[in-house]
Design an enzyme around this catalytic site. Structure first.
Site, PDB file in Angstrom:
ATOM      1  CG  ASP A 153      -0.311   0.005   2.528  1.00 18.37           C
ATOM      2  OD1 ASP A 153      -0.045   1.104   3.059  1.00 18.37           O
ATOM      3  OD2 ASP A 153      -0.057  -1.082   3.078  1.00 18.37           O
ATOM      4  CG  ASP A 180      -5.878   4.171   7.751  1.00 20.64           C
ATOM      5  OD1 ASP A 180      -5.962   3.710   8.905  1.00 20.64           O
ATOM      6  OD2 ASP A 180      -4.822   4.610   7.268  1.00 20.64           O
ATOM      7  CD  GLU A 194      -3.470   4.642  10.967  1.00 22.31           C
ATOM      8  OE1 GLU A 194      -2.388   4.844  11.559  1.00 22.31           O
ATOM      9  OE2 GLU A 194      -3.559   4.172   9.806  1.00 22.31           O
TER      10      GLU A 194
END
Length: 270
Positions: A69, A158, A160
């Protein structure tokens, strides 16, 4: 890596709802830095907070299909070299919050496709800045779409550690769950695919928990920088992708798909 069973994501599940009347509180006060003033890549905060226990940083775990990625941090990627080195899929950062678009997105997203990789786009979530549906729209409008061409992975969110402050962005587990659900539902409505969820076990269990079982609908892309995968986030009993190292043979982060090449194509096809 211990082999876990593989499931494709062709079956559509009804969208799970929270208890009637559950409301998302107003976002917590955000850091004064404007969106777009920094570019955070998948795992940047996970590595910062959780570190790595890997001892052989150049040795990949046993797995079927390696991938990578990237974000603007990698600049113009030499996709032919990555293909020659063995990478067969890629996730490319498209957006962050509602104020950042990857300036290298076209070179990275189209370049990976042109060399033969199966690729998808991902969004770095900032849940204290705006709603989940709003950020999903920004993502889909700027590269986060999907097509049934066998070369496009479902878009990914994403989730996080907050790069600006409070670990859970000032949200309770219930509020964070609703935010993720709002993002996921809007992506489904617009692309007909449930988004992949990128996260770490520690962050997810702390900030989201298990009140809604996203493991029934959303593929898991889990980050854990260790010799073995370890425990998965609440709600999942297998991973689709394991991000096992933040740097290595390929540019960007190193990933393994939990299946063979034919199964990877089926995930792309939906």
């Amino acid at each position: 890596m211990a082999r876990t069973r593989f499931r494709t994501w062709t079956t559509r599940f009804a969208v799970l709802a929270l208890a009637a009347g559950a409301l998302v509180p107003a976002p917590a006060a955000a850091d004064p830095l404007p969106e777009g003033s920094a570019d955070h890549f998948a795992g940047s905060q996970i590595e910062k907070h959780e570190g790595s226990t890997r001892t052989s940083r150049s040795l990949a775990p046993v797995g079927e299909v390696p991938g990578m990625d990237v974000s603007s941090h990698q600049g113009d990627v030499d996709w032919q070299r990555s293909w020659n080195d063995g990478a067969r899929f890629a996730y490319v950062k498209a957006t962050e919050g509602t104020g950042y678009k990857n300036p290298k997105f076209a070179q990275q997203y189209d370049g990976s496709y042109d060399v033969g990789m199966i690729r998808g786009a991902y969004h770095f979530a900032l849940p204290d800045r705006s709603g989940g549906a709003e950020q999903a729209d920004f993502f889909v409008d700027n590269g986060g779409g999907w097509s049934a061409d066998g070369k496009t992975l479902p878009g990914a969110m994403d989730m996080e550690y907050n790069p600006y402050g409070d670990t859970c962005y000032g949200l309770s587990q219930a509020a964070m769950t609703q935010w993720v659900l709002d993002f996921s539902n809007r992506v489904v409505a617009r692309t007909q695919r449930y988004p992949t969820i990128y996260t770490s076990t520690s962050w997810w269990n702390r900030c989201v928990g298990g009140s809604v079982h996203f493991g029934r609908t959303n593929p898991l892309w889990v980050a854990h920088y260790a010799e073995v995968l370890g425990a998965l986030p609440i709600g999942w009993d297998f991973q689709t992708i394991w991000q096992w190292e933040a740097a290595g043979l390929f540019p960007g982060d190193q990933n393994l798909f939990n299946g063979n090449a034919d199964q990877l194509v089926r995930v792309a096809l939906g």
